[in-house]
Each structure stands twice: as structure tokens, then as C-alpha cells.
Design a protein around this motif. Structure first.
Motif, mmCIF file in Angstrom:
data_model
loop_
_atom_site.group_PDB
_atom_site.id
_atom_site.type_symbol
_atom_site.label_atom_id
_atom_site.label_comp_id
_atom_site.label_asym_id
_atom_site.label_seq_id
_atom_site.Cartn_x
_atom_site.Cartn_y
_atom_site.Cartn_z
ATOM 1 N N UNK A 2 40.873 106.075 4.301
ATOM 2 C CA UNK A 2 40.876 105.127 5.424
ATOM 3 C C UNK A 2 39.686 104.170 5.341
ATOM 4 N N UNK A 3 38.527 104.650 4.868
ATOM 5 C CA UNK A 3 37.381 103.760 4.685
ATOM 6 C C UNK A 3 37.655 102.734 3.589
ATOM 7 N N UNK A 19 40.418 88.781 1.018
ATOM 8 C CA UNK A 19 41.717 89.338 1.419
ATOM 9 C C UNK A 19 42.183 88.692 2.713
ATOM 10 N N UNK A 20 41.268 88.525 3.669
ATOM 11 C CA UNK A 20 41.616 87.893 4.948
ATOM 12 C C UNK A 20 42.072 86.453 4.713
ATOM 13 N N UNK A 21 41.355 85.735 3.842
ATOM 14 C CA UNK A 21 41.734 84.348 3.550
ATOM 15 C C UNK A 21 43.105 84.293 2.887
ATOM 16 N N UNK A 22 43.378 85.236 1.973
ATOM 17 C CA UNK A 22 44.688 85.252 1.303
ATOM 18 C C UNK A 22 45.801 85.564 2.297
ATOM 19 N N UNK A 23 45.560 86.520 3.194
ATOM 20 C CA UNK A 23 46.597 86.889 4.163
ATOM 21 C C UNK A 23 46.877 85.771 5.162
ATOM 22 N N UNK A 47 39.023 97.019 2.308
ATOM 23 C CA UNK A 47 39.917 95.981 1.777
ATOM 24 C C UNK A 47 40.324 95.008 2.875
ATOM 25 N N UNK A 48 40.655 95.542 4.035
ATOM 26 C CA UNK A 48 41.117 94.694 5.127
ATOM 27 C C UNK A 48 40.010 93.811 5.674
ATOM 28 N N UNK A 49 38.751 94.229 5.548
ATOM 29 C CA UNK A 49 37.629 93.442 6.058
ATOM 30 C C UNK A 49 37.062 92.492 5.015
ATOM 31 N N UNK A 50 37.566 92.538 3.782
ATOM 32 C CA UNK A 50 37.086 91.651 2.724
ATOM 33 C C UNK A 50 37.488 90.219 3.061
#
Length: 90
Positions: free
Chosen positions: A21-22, A33-37, A27-30
Motif C-alpha cells: 500500500x505504501x 504520474x499525476x500529470x500523466x493521469x 506511485x499515486x503521489x508522484x
């Protein structure tokens, strides 16, 4: 009758779940990744998870032969360079 797991196995599974989970949270806070999503492609792949999985598997499976091919290209170039140097020396 279900056999109960030993306490150490349960503790190991909980520790593994916490680590996983960590990892997912990191990954979700990168920011990349946020910019790509937030991009149109990321939003499309988020709505179509099977396509995203198919692309991931295809890219991972094709990376091995492409890498092997590039490795052979480098080896062939080095062999040709050594051959030219040895032939020009005589």
C-alpha cells in the motif's frame, strides 16, 4: 475445518500488505504520474483498464527482443570496428 494460519504468517502478510500500500501510494503521489493521469491519454486509459493492461504487457514483452536486437547491433558494430582496425594495421 479450515486450518488457521500461524501468527507469523499473518504478521508477514500484514507487513507485505502495508509495504504494497505504501508503494502504491508513492506511485499515486508522484508528480509525473499525476500529470500523466490528467492528460487525455491518461484519462482514456483510466476509463479503459483492459486496454491499459494490454499496452503494459505488450510494451514489457516487446522490450526484451528490442533490447536483444540493439545489443546485437552494438556487438556487430564493435566486431566490425575491431576487424577494420586489425585489417588496416597490416
Amino acid at each position: 475445518m479450515a486450518k488457521e494460519e500461524p501468527p507469523s504468517t499473518t504478521r508477514d502478510l500484514q507487513e507485505l500488505q502495508k509495504k504494497l500500500s505504501l508503494l502504491i501510494e508513492s506511485f499515486q503521489n508522484n508528480s509525473k504520474v499525476v500529470a500523466f493521469l490528467k492528460s487525455p491519454v491518461g484519462q482514456y486509459l483510466d476509463r479503459h483498464p483492459f486496454l491499459a493492461l494490454t499496452l503494459l504487457v505488450f510494451i514489457a514483452a516487446s522490450a526484451i527482443p528490442v533490447g536483444f536486437f540493439l545489443f546485437l547491433v552494438v556487438l556487430t558494430s564493435l566486431a566490425a570496428l575491431v576487424g577494420v582496425i586489425l585489417l588496416e594495421d597490416h
